[in-house]
Design an enzyme around this catalytic site. Structure first.
Site, PDB file in Angstrom:
ATOM      1  N   ASP A   1      13.638   4.252   5.847  1.00  0.00           N
ATOM      2  CA  ASP A   1      12.299   4.063   5.277  1.00  0.00           C
ATOM      3  C   ASP A   1      11.838   5.331   4.559  1.00  0.00           C
ATOM      4  O   ASP A   1      12.650   6.193   4.178  1.00  0.00           O
ATOM      5  CB  ASP A   1      11.350   3.637   6.413  1.00  0.00           C
ATOM      6  CG  ASP A   1      10.202   2.750   5.939  1.00  0.00           C
ATOM      7  OD1 ASP A   1       9.211   3.296   5.420  1.00  0.00           O
ATOM      8  OD2 ASP A   1      10.306   1.517   6.079  1.00  0.00           O
TER       9      ASP A   1
ATOM     10  N   ARG B   1      -4.310   7.012   0.084  1.00  0.00           N
ATOM     11  CA  ARG B   1      -3.197   7.637   0.816  1.00  0.00           C
ATOM     12  C   ARG B   1      -2.700   8.850   0.022  1.00  0.00           C
ATOM     13  O   ARG B   1      -1.510   9.050  -0.137  1.00  0.00           O
ATOM     14  CB  ARG B   1      -2.056   6.636   1.042  1.00  0.00           C
ATOM     15  CG  ARG B   1      -1.178   7.010   2.199  1.00  0.00           C
ATOM     16  CD  ARG B   1       0.094   6.173   2.278  1.00  0.00           C
ATOM     17  NE  ARG B   1       0.821   6.515   3.480  1.00  0.00           N
ATOM     18  CZ  ARG B   1       2.055   6.115   3.753  1.00  0.00           C
ATOM     19  NH1 ARG B   1       2.698   5.332   2.921  1.00  0.00           N
ATOM     20  NH2 ARG B   1       2.632   6.470   4.867  1.00  0.00           N
TER      21      ARG B   1
ATOM     22  N   ASN C   1       1.362   1.305  -1.762  1.00  0.00           N
ATOM     23  CA  ASN C   1       0.435   1.657  -0.694  1.00  0.00           C
ATOM     24  C   ASN C   1      -0.991   2.041  -1.051  1.00  0.00           C
ATOM     25  O   ASN C   1      -1.561   2.917  -0.412  1.00  0.00           O
ATOM     26  CB  ASN C   1       1.070   2.775   0.148  1.00  0.00           C
ATOM     27  CG  ASN C   1       2.050   2.206   1.146  1.00  0.00           C
ATOM     28  OD1 ASN C   1       1.705   1.314   1.911  1.00  0.00           O
ATOM     29  ND2 ASN C   1       3.272   2.689   1.123  1.00  0.00           N
TER      30      ASN C   1
ATOM     31  N   CYS D   1       6.553  -5.292   0.117  1.00  0.00           N
ATOM     32  CA  CYS D   1       5.720  -4.645   1.125  1.00  0.00           C
ATOM     33  C   CYS D   1       4.550  -4.001   0.398  1.00  0.00           C
ATOM     34  O   CYS D   1       4.692  -3.531  -0.725  1.00  0.00           O
ATOM     35  CB  CYS D   1       6.533  -3.572   1.858  1.00  0.00           C
ATOM     36  SG  CYS D   1       5.606  -2.646   3.090  1.00  0.00           S
TER      37      CYS D   1
ATOM     38  N   GLY E   1       2.319  -3.067   4.669  1.00  0.00           N
ATOM     39  CA  GLY E   1       2.471  -4.340   5.374  1.00  0.00           C
ATOM     40  C   GLY E   1       2.255  -5.467   4.392  1.00  0.00           C
ATOM     41  O   GLY E   1       2.887  -5.525   3.336  1.00  0.00           O
TER      42      GLY E   1
ATOM     43  N   ASP F   1       2.342 -12.693  -1.464  1.00  0.00           N
ATOM     44  CA  ASP F   1       1.961 -13.808  -2.323  1.00  0.00           C
ATOM     45  C   ASP F   1       3.198 -14.429  -2.942  1.00  0.00           C
ATOM     46  O   ASP F   1       4.289 -13.844  -2.925  1.00  0.00           O
ATOM     47  CB  ASP F   1       0.981 -13.331  -3.405  1.00  0.00           C
ATOM     48  CG  ASP F   1       1.557 -12.194  -4.234  1.00  0.00           C
ATOM     49  OD1 ASP F   1       2.523 -12.440  -4.986  1.00  0.00           O
ATOM     50  OD2 ASP F   1       1.050 -11.054  -4.151  1.00  0.00           O
TER      51      ASP F   1
ATOM     52  N   GLU G   1      17.063  -2.817  28.880  1.00  0.00           N
ATOM     53  CA  GLU G   1      16.382  -3.195  27.629  1.00  0.00           C
ATOM     54  C   GLU G   1      17.382  -3.362  26.494  1.00  0.00           C
ATOM     55  O   GLU G   1      17.258  -4.259  25.660  1.00  0.00           O
ATOM     56  CB  GLU G   1      15.327  -2.145  27.263  1.00  0.00           C
ATOM     57  CG  GLU G   1      14.110  -2.168  28.177  1.00  0.00           C
ATOM     58  CD  GLU G   1      13.176  -0.983  27.957  1.00  0.00           C
ATOM     59  OE1 GLU G   1      11.958  -1.155  28.138  1.00  0.00           O
ATOM     60  OE2 GLU G   1      13.671   0.128  27.624  1.00  0.00           O
TER      61      GLU G   1
HETATM   62  C1  GLA Z   1       3.788   1.347   4.409  1.00  0.00           C
HETATM   63  C2  GLA Z   1       4.716   0.286   4.965  1.00  0.00           C
HETATM   64  C3  GLA Z   1       5.380   0.762   6.215  1.00  0.00           C
HETATM   65  C4  GLA Z   1       6.141   2.025   5.931  1.00  0.00           C
HETATM   66  C5  GLA Z   1       5.219   3.072   5.335  1.00  0.00           C
HETATM   67  C6  GLA Z   1       5.988   4.276   4.871  1.00  0.00           C
HETATM   68  O1  GLA Z   1       2.682   1.522   5.216  1.00  0.00           O
HETATM   69  O2  GLA Z   1       4.024  -0.897   5.190  1.00  0.00           O
HETATM   70  O3  GLA Z   1       6.242  -0.218   6.728  1.00  0.00           O
HETATM   71  O4  GLA Z   1       7.186   1.748   5.039  1.00  0.00           O
HETATM   72  O5  GLA Z   1       4.496   2.561   4.235  1.00  0.00           O
HETATM   73  O6  GLA Z   1       5.172   5.221   4.324  1.00  0.00           O
END
Ligand code: GLA
Length: 725
Positions: free
Chosen positions: A364, A441, A478, A524, A527, A532, A612
């Site tokens: 990520d 952000r 974001n 994404c 989230g 859509d 787990e």
């Molecule tokens: C967004 C995404 C998360 C993650 C962060 C990384 O919030 O929804 O899943 O990837 O960015 O900065």
């Protein structure tokens, strides 16, 4: 033929529904009907009341009872005697704003139309028909073509409009909706999906009152706050009974859906690009294409309506290699490490994941530029060698060596001021000259209405994707948009920037998904801020929410399920206490909830106990075993989490022989009866065997009387039942 035309009555028939319009003697196009098949023309329901202060068109002579303000219209113009919300409004060259649209002609073709530059439902020549109805405003020569895609078997009608300036002066479009229809009176209720970051798509249902009910986004994205999918339903409509209709807009920018209950209790419903951040200049000869609205209706309640949307989105919206088949179970490092990782850490997570049967390692945010916090680095899509010492290729080779695929996070549309890209190209960021920009952000957005920026992103991304064995891309975004301004647009066209941005984004995604057909793209936006049908055309799955808390997720996924198929819902098991809420649901509950989606994990598996880990590997096996049923089965909501103290859902195979029931009971209650859960969609006559207990019941009993749930211990306890015929 799904479309028949007789006496200027247009009947669009699908397997279970009829959509009907009529052009009258003045060329006014009425919306007559959308609902069950009736086998006749529904124009007998038309009424012509003489209503005070509802004016009459000149050509109707002395007919005081003929008014555009009271008739059920199919695509309402503005300023010409209809005082309800318009579908379209314009400013002509002389500054006047009236638009009186009248029927000219129609055309019927096989197959489904497409829309230049925009995503649209697609279908084979034999699966769909296209009806075009041409309307014109005589005084200005503005022409509107209403397009209808009729997917007979899918019980779906799509709509979009093309506006062409056939006059000699420029015309400014102030609003052009994709969909407009007037629905006769009745106690309609409105269901929409509101929320916020970490809490998307909360279902809300309310009666329509006189005036306007609206759901929309002026954020430049479809947004966390409202979703471009709404339902109108009869008061009595439930999951399995009653009439409802739904519409989703295939668009990822700002949108508006409105329902107006008028003076005669009729309802006008419109949906399209949000007019608050839109205007578009049409020079003579130019055309504007609206995005597409997808419609369906059901006389058997909301479950069937949702299933129709799931089907059309899975089969006629999503594309590419991963559209229908299984998706890899993934492990994502975000909640495991946030920005703090190095190559070794990622390899440790990947190794543990591979041992537990997980298919893909997703790296990520934080792998590039100087990205050690969210204050910097966006735009610099080259490896951060401090973290990934051997570079991407080396890392990927090692992950592949463990038998796993490798996926990578990008946020291509954004730029940090602290970045090489911004230092080189400050003019590429969206901001208004002479004003300080709003930051979200800490970041800005790139101006994708500028083709140069889109080309740049295309080349940078293609290079990385071409040079590395990347099998999945998480495409993030974001922040909300504001400070709209584009350095490449003249003053009078600045209002076009938001829509041109979306066209730029879609163009970029189209090129990349075409060039890299083997890659699974997951959408994404913090989230589910851009969840859509427009994004689903390029990315068959979208990260549903940054809230990974299992309890909260049942509400978010409940709302998401009204329109979007389970395969579209990115859903992961994360650590406890949950990072968003502090709740600690059991691993079983987290697994059950995440399985209602494209499944994965997002935690450091090395921190789990041996027990787990065993449970994780069992969950992965179970998901793979049921994945086909979960993706292709009919999805039923078996409870309303907002009212029932529990969330339960099920999948029933197409032939109704296999049933998987999952759910979570929110609160443990002492000294109580066991809960009873009624199932849906079974074969009433057949007998079903519950796999754990071996008990056998008829389908009728399971649907009418329900099944007793097992004793559950603790809050947010999950249950699972598997039944076979
Ligand atoms: C967004 C995404 C998360 C993650 C962060 C990384 O919030 O929804 O899943 O990837 O960015 O900065």
């Amino acid at each position: 033929m799904a479309v028949s035309v007789k006496d200027n009555i247009f009947s669009l028939e699908t397997r279970n529904t009829l959509y009907q319009m009529k052009a009258d003697e003045f060329g006014v196009l009425y919306h007559l009907w959308y609902g069950a098949k009736t086998g006749c023309s529904m124009d007998y329901l038309l009424d012509y009341p003489d209503v005070g202060f509802s004016g009459n068109p000149y050509d109707a002579g002395n007919r005081r009872n003929y008014s555009l303000d009271t008739l059920p219209l199919e695509y309402a113009g503005s300023g010409a005697g209809d005082f309800r919300i318009p579908a379209i409004s314009v400013t002509h060259g002389d500054g006047s704003t009236a638009l009186d649209l009248r029927f000219r002609e129609y055309r019927l073709t096989k197959g489904k139309y497409s829309i230049p530059g925009l995503p649209a439902v697609y279908a084979g020549e034999d699966e769909a028909e296209t009806l075009e109805i041409v309307l014109k405003d005589k005084a200005s020569d503005v022409e509107v073509i209403l397009k209808y895609g009729i997917l007979e078997e899918a019980d779906v009608i799509t709509r979009s409009a093309v506006v062409t300036n056939k006059g000699s002066d420029a015309v400014v479009l102030n609003r052009v909706h994709s969909l407009c229809m007037d629905i006769p009176g009745g106690d309609w209720e409105w269901v929409h999906f509101h929320g916020r970051h970490n809490m998307e798509r909360q279902a809300e249902r309310m009666p329509l009152i006189h005036g306007i009910q609206e759901s929309g986004s002026g954020r430049g994205t479809s947004s966390h706050q409202q979703n471009p999918g709404v339902l109108l339903c009869e008061k009595s409509c439930g999951e399995n009974t009653g009439f409802c209709m739904g519409a989703v807009l295939m668009y990822s920018g700002g949108f508006q859906a409105q329902a107006e209950k008028d003076q005669l209790d009729q309802v006008r419903f419109v949906m399209g690009i949000h007019p608050g951040s839109f205007s578009w200049t049409l020079a003579p000869g130019e055309s504007f294409y609206t995005p597409e609205a997808v419609l369906s209706c059901s006389g058997e309640g909301m479950a069937v309506l949702s299933q129709r949307f799931h089907h059309v989105i899975r089969n006629h919206v999503c594309r590419g290699k991963y559209k229908l088949g299984p998706r890899p179970v993934l492990i994502n490092n975000w909640e495991a490490t946030y920005f703090h990782f190095d190559q070794q850490k990622i390899l440790d997570i990947a190794r543990q994941a591979s041992e537990l049967g997980i298919d893909m390692m997703v790296l990520d945010d934080g792998w590039f530029g100087e990205r050690d916090t969210d204050c910097s680095g966006l735009g610099d899509w080259f490896v951060n060698e401090n973290k990934l010492q051997g570079g991407l290729q080396n890392l990927i080779a090692q992950v592949n060596g463990m038998g796993m695929k490798f996926g990578l996070w990008f946020e291509p549309e954004a730029v940090s001021e602290e970045s090489r890209l911004y230092r080189e190209h400050p003019e590429w960021a969206i901001r208004i000259p002479g004003r300080k920009p709003v930051r979200g952000r800490y970041q800005l957005l790139l101006d994708l209405s500028n083709p140069e920026v889109v080309d740049y992103l295309y080349h940078v991304l293609s290079k990385i994707l071409g040079e590395n064995h990347i099998e999945y891309v998480k495409w993030d975004m974001n922040r909300s948009f504001c400070d709209w301004y584009s350095a490449v647009l003249p003053r009078e066209r600045q209002g076009e920037a938001p829509h041109r941005y979306i066209l730029g984004l879609y163009g970029l995604l189209e090129r990349l998904t075409r060039d890299f057909p083997e890659i699974l793209f997951e959408g994404c936006s913090g989230g589910g801020g851009r969840f859509d049908a427009g994004m689903l055309y390029y990315c068959p799955q979208i990260w549903c929410s940054d809230d990974t808390d299992a309890h909260e997720r049942t509400f978010i996924q409940y709302g998401t399920s009204f329109f979007y198929p389970v395969s579209a819902v990115g859903s992961h098991v994360s650590a406890v206490p949950n990072h968003q809420t502090g709740r600690s649901a059991s691993l079983k509950t987290r697994g059950i909830v995440a399985m209602a989606g494209s499944f994965g994990y997002e935690l450091d598996l090395n921190c789990l106990t041996d027990g787990e880990k065993e449970e994780v590997s069992r969950q992965v096996r179970e998901y793979k075993e049921y994945q086909e049923l979960i993706y292709d089965g009919k999805y039923y909501r078996l409870s309303n989490p907002f009212e029932d103290g529990m969330s339960a859902w099920s999948w029933v195979s197409e032939d109704r022989s296999r049933v998987l029931v999952h759910g979570v009971v929110f609160r443990a209650v002492p000294n109580s009866l066991r809960r009873r859960l009624k199932l849906s969609g079974l074969d009433k006559q057949a007998k079903y065997k519950v796999s754990d207990s071996g008990e056998v019941y008829t389908g009728a009993a399971l649907m009418e009387g329900g099944i007793l749930l097992p004793w559950l211990h603790g809050d947010d306890a999950a249950f699972e039942l598997y039944l076979t015929r």
